[in-house]
Design a protein around this motif. Structure first.
Motif, PDB file in Angstrom:
ATOM      1  N   GLY A  17     -11.763  -5.755  17.631  1.00 25.05           N
ATOM      2  CA  GLY A  17     -11.194  -6.756  18.529  1.00 25.05           C
ATOM      3  C   GLY A  17     -11.933  -8.087  18.502  1.00 25.05           C
ATOM      4  O   GLY A  17     -11.517  -9.049  19.155  1.00 25.05           O
ATOM      5  N   VAL A  55     -11.900  -3.890   3.908  1.00 23.88           N
ATOM      6  CA  VAL A  55     -11.304  -2.560   3.772  1.00 23.88           C
ATOM      7  C   VAL A  55      -9.827  -2.757   3.401  1.00 23.88           C
ATOM      8  O   VAL A  55      -9.253  -3.803   3.669  1.00 23.88           O
ATOM      9  CB  VAL A  55     -11.426  -1.726   5.080  1.00 23.88           C
ATOM     10  CG1 VAL A  55     -12.871  -1.462   5.434  1.00 23.88           C
ATOM     11  CG2 VAL A  55     -10.699  -2.396   6.243  1.00 23.88           C
ATOM     12  N   GLY A 113       0.883  -2.834  10.421  1.00 20.36           N
ATOM     13  CA  GLY A 113       0.991  -4.293  10.375  1.00 20.36           C
ATOM     14  C   GLY A 113       1.528  -4.843   9.068  1.00 20.36           C
ATOM     15  O   GLY A 113       1.797  -6.044   8.979  1.00 20.36           O
ATOM     16  N   SER A 114       1.682  -4.009   8.044  1.00 24.88           N
ATOM     17  CA  SER A 114       2.239  -4.573   6.808  1.00 24.88           C
ATOM     18  C   SER A 114       3.698  -4.981   6.994  1.00 24.88           C
ATOM     19  O   SER A 114       4.244  -5.724   6.192  1.00 24.88           O
ATOM     20  CB  SER A 114       2.062  -3.635   5.611  1.00 24.88           C
ATOM     21  OG  SER A 114       2.158  -2.302   5.984  1.00 24.88           O
ATOM     22  N   GLN A 128     -12.394 -10.484  16.119  1.00 25.20           N
ATOM     23  CA  GLN A 128     -11.629 -11.624  15.583  1.00 25.20           C
ATOM     24  C   GLN A 128     -10.534 -12.064  16.566  1.00 25.20           C
ATOM     25  O   GLN A 128     -10.340 -13.261  16.795  1.00 25.20           O
ATOM     26  CB  GLN A 128     -11.016 -11.233  14.225  1.00 25.20           C
ATOM     27  CG  GLN A 128     -10.052 -12.224  13.638  1.00 25.20           C
ATOM     28  CD  GLN A 128     -10.719 -13.460  13.057  1.00 25.20           C
ATOM     29  OE1 GLN A 128     -11.359 -13.417  12.017  1.00 25.20           O
ATOM     30  NE2 GLN A 128     -10.585 -14.587  13.751  1.00 25.20           N
ATOM     31  N   ILE A 155     -16.402  -3.994  11.362  1.00 26.68           N
ATOM     32  CA  ILE A 155     -16.260  -5.295  11.992  1.00 26.68           C
ATOM     33  C   ILE A 155     -16.763  -6.289  10.948  1.00 26.68           C
ATOM     34  O   ILE A 155     -17.810  -6.083  10.332  1.00 26.68           O
ATOM     35  CB  ILE A 155     -17.043  -5.397  13.324  1.00 26.68           C
ATOM     36  CG1 ILE A 155     -16.982  -6.810  13.923  1.00 26.68           C
ATOM     37  CG2 ILE A 155     -18.498  -4.962  13.196  1.00 26.68           C
ATOM     38  CD1 ILE A 155     -17.584  -6.913  15.343  1.00 26.68           C
ATOM     39  N   ARG A 171      -3.489   0.206  12.781  1.00 24.64           N
ATOM     40  CA  ARG A 171      -2.838   1.494  12.539  1.00 24.64           C
ATOM     41  C   ARG A 171      -3.586   2.648  13.208  1.00 24.64           C
ATOM     42  O   ARG A 171      -3.112   3.777  13.214  1.00 24.64           O
ATOM     43  CB  ARG A 171      -2.673   1.752  11.040  1.00 24.64           C
ATOM     44  CG  ARG A 171      -3.956   1.741  10.246  1.00 24.64           C
ATOM     45  CD  ARG A 171      -3.691   1.803   8.752  1.00 24.64           C
ATOM     46  NE  ARG A 171      -3.126   3.067   8.347  1.00 24.64           N
ATOM     47  CZ  ARG A 171      -3.840   4.170   8.130  1.00 24.64           C
ATOM     48  NH1 ARG A 171      -5.150   4.169   8.272  1.00 24.64           N
ATOM     49  NH2 ARG A 171      -3.236   5.280   7.751  1.00 24.64           N
ATOM     50  N   THR A 227       0.546  -0.182  15.346  1.00 30.24           N
ATOM     51  CA  THR A 227       1.693  -0.182  14.429  1.00 30.24           C
ATOM     52  C   THR A 227       1.186  -0.449  13.008  1.00 30.24           C
ATOM     53  O   THR A 227       0.029  -0.810  12.819  1.00 30.24           O
ATOM     54  CB  THR A 227       2.739  -1.246  14.847  1.00 30.24           C
ATOM     55  OG1 THR A 227       3.928  -1.086  14.069  1.00 30.24           O
ATOM     56  CG2 THR A 227       2.241  -2.658  14.659  1.00 30.24           C
ATOM     57  N   GLU A 287      -2.573 -11.134  14.393  1.00 35.01           N
ATOM     58  CA  GLU A 287      -3.658 -10.594  13.563  1.00 35.01           C
ATOM     59  C   GLU A 287      -3.274  -9.183  13.141  1.00 35.01           C
ATOM     60  O   GLU A 287      -2.940  -8.350  13.989  1.00 35.01           O
ATOM     61  CB  GLU A 287      -4.980 -10.525  14.339  1.00 35.01           C
ATOM     62  CG  GLU A 287      -6.081  -9.947  13.444  1.00 35.01           C
ATOM     63  CD  GLU A 287      -7.335  -9.483  14.168  1.00 35.01           C
ATOM     64  OE1 GLU A 287      -8.385  -9.414  13.527  1.00 35.01           O
ATOM     65  OE2 GLU A 287      -7.272  -9.170  15.368  1.00 35.01           O
ATOM     66  N   ALA A 317      -7.493  -6.994   6.480  1.00 40.63           N
ATOM     67  CA  ALA A 317      -7.594  -5.874   5.547  1.00 40.63           C
ATOM     68  C   ALA A 317      -6.895  -6.353   4.279  1.00 40.63           C
ATOM     69  O   ALA A 317      -5.973  -7.169   4.347  1.00 40.63           O
ATOM     70  CB  ALA A 317      -6.909  -4.634   6.122  1.00 40.63           C
ATOM     71  N   VAL A 366      -3.709  -0.207   4.643  1.00 35.95           N
ATOM     72  CA  VAL A 366      -3.195   1.135   4.340  1.00 35.95           C
ATOM     73  C   VAL A 366      -1.849   1.298   5.024  1.00 35.95           C
ATOM     74  O   VAL A 366      -1.674   0.856   6.159  1.00 35.95           O
ATOM     75  CB  VAL A 366      -4.191   2.199   4.870  1.00 35.95           C
ATOM     76  CG1 VAL A 366      -3.662   3.611   4.621  1.00 35.95           C
ATOM     77  CG2 VAL A 366      -5.549   2.021   4.209  1.00 35.95           C
TER      78      VAL A 366
HETATM   79  N1  SAH Z   1     -10.608  -7.848  12.534  1.00 28.59           N
HETATM   80  C1  SAH Z   1     -11.455  -6.701  12.815  1.00 28.59           C
HETATM   81  C2  SAH Z   1     -11.948  -6.007  11.561  1.00 28.59           C
HETATM   82  C3  SAH Z   1     -10.863  -5.300  10.890  1.00 28.59           C
HETATM   83  S1  SAH Z   1     -11.260  -4.029   9.760  1.00 28.59           S
HETATM   84  C4  SAH Z   1     -12.586  -7.064  13.730  1.00 28.59           C
HETATM   85  O1  SAH Z   1     -12.691  -8.217  14.141  1.00 28.59           O
HETATM   86  O2  SAH Z   1     -13.359  -6.162  14.083  1.00 28.59           O
HETATM   87  C5  SAH Z   1      -9.620  -3.798   9.162  1.00 28.59           C
HETATM   88  C6  SAH Z   1      -8.695  -3.093  10.114  1.00 28.59           C
HETATM   89  O3  SAH Z   1      -7.411  -3.088   9.508  1.00 28.59           O
HETATM   90  C7  SAH Z   1      -9.054  -1.636  10.368  1.00 28.59           C
HETATM   91  O4  SAH Z   1      -9.265  -1.420  11.721  1.00 28.59           O
HETATM   92  C8  SAH Z   1      -7.837  -0.870   9.842  1.00 28.59           C
HETATM   93  O5  SAH Z   1      -7.499   0.254  10.643  1.00 28.59           O
HETATM   94  C9  SAH Z   1      -6.755  -1.915   9.917  1.00 28.59           C
HETATM   95  N2  SAH Z   1      -5.601  -1.673   9.050  1.00 28.59           N
HETATM   96  C10 SAH Z   1      -5.570  -1.280   7.758  1.00 28.59           C
HETATM   97  N3  SAH Z   1      -4.301  -1.165   7.323  1.00 28.59           N
HETATM   98  C11 SAH Z   1      -3.498  -1.523   8.367  1.00 28.59           C
HETATM   99  C12 SAH Z   1      -2.079  -1.605   8.548  1.00 28.59           C
HETATM  100  N4  SAH Z   1      -1.196  -1.311   7.580  1.00 28.59           N
HETATM  101  N5  SAH Z   1      -1.616  -1.992   9.761  1.00 28.59           N
HETATM  102  C13 SAH Z   1      -2.463  -2.281  10.763  1.00 28.59           C
HETATM  103  N6  SAH Z   1      -3.811  -2.222  10.655  1.00 28.59           N
HETATM  104  C14 SAH Z   1      -4.316  -1.837   9.463  1.00 28.59           C
END
Ligand code: SAH
Length: 222
Positions: A98, A213, A143-144, A100, A69, A116, A141, A92, A160, A216
């Motif tokens: 959750g 992070v 998200g990219s 943000q 987070i 993901r 899904t 987002e 991310a 991916v």
């Molecule tokens: N916004 C979050 C923090 C996110 S950490 C909060 O408020 O807590 C980053 C997140 O991006 C991780 O949960 C990771 O699983 C997700 N993530 C990484 N690559 C992704 C992708 N291709 N599609 C969707 N989510 C992804």
């Protein structure tokens, strides 16, 4: 600026809240609507287990699936840079805990948040329901590729880091829309950037160094 040492956890919840908001302000979160949203949404609901008692410190904390987070001041600065308007539909990428998305739900008409990891989406959805945050939809899904079914979006926030802004996300941004995201190599220095879609193309503004992070590819096994 990330050690949280000036964020003691003792005291009553009112004192804790005041210190939390004071620290946000001192780190540059000055937008009144953003501060109000962060006052309303208690970060304690989004951090479970061992680290729950540190929810009010200005630090990133571990959440399930090896994710984190984000630090509250970074959440505040990203939300502020996104300049969300009350009628906006926001995407987002990276639901995580959750937190943000919950803040965005106070500022926007509708929030779509994707991750993901199924488990993170499930747990975040449970938290949104418990808090009666009815304008958020969380979806598992990759998200990219954005969320083509619901595109285009007024605002997109990615929590991310990718090497570059993903093309599908740029394509799903409305004219006049804003996207805020960290870019750079995942394990080195990243920059938070603000992309604005203009009639003539995209305008890029570099905001500050950050550490997220990595983004991916593909849906995770859990
Ligand atoms: N916004 C979050 C923090 C996110 S950490 C909060 O408020 O807590 C980053 C997140 O991006 C991780 O949960 C990771 O699983 C997700 N993530 C990484 N690559 C992704 C992708 N291709 N599609 C969707 N989510 C992804």
């Amino acid at each position: 600026m990330t050690d949280g040492a000036d964020f003691p956890t003792e005291g009553t919840s009112a004192e804790r809240k005041m210190r939390f908001l004071y620290a946000l302000r001192s780190r540059g979160v000055t937008d009144t609507r953003v501060l109000l949203a962060m006052e309303r949404i208690d970060r304690g609901h989004f951090v479970r287990g061992l680290f729950a008692e540190r929810a009010y410190e200005d630090m990133p904390l571990p959440i399930p699936c090896g994710q984190t987070i984000s630090q509250p001041s970074v959440v505040g600065l990203m939300t502020q840079a996104l300049a969300v308007q009350p009628r906006d539909k926001v995407l987002e990428v990276g639901t995580g805990s959750g937190y943000q998305a919950a803040i965005l739900s106070q500022l926007a008409r509708r929030v779509y948040t994707v991750d993901r990891h199924r488990r993170l989406v499930r747990e975040a959805s449970e938290t949104f329901n418990a808090l009666d945050l009815n304008n958020i939809t969380a979806i598992t899904t990759d998200g990219s590729f954005g969320l083509p079914d619901q595109a285009p979006f007024d605002r997109i926030i990615v929590t991310a880091a990718a090497e570059d802004p993903p093309g599908p996300l740029l394509a799903q941004l409305k004219l006049g829309g804003i996207m805020v995201l960290p870019v750079g190599q995942s394990d080195t220095v990243q920059s938070l950037i603000k992309v604005t879609r203009l009639e003539t193309g995209f305008d890029y503004e570099e905001l500050r160094p950050v550490r997220f992070v990595p983004l991916v590819e593909g849906i995770a096994a859990d």
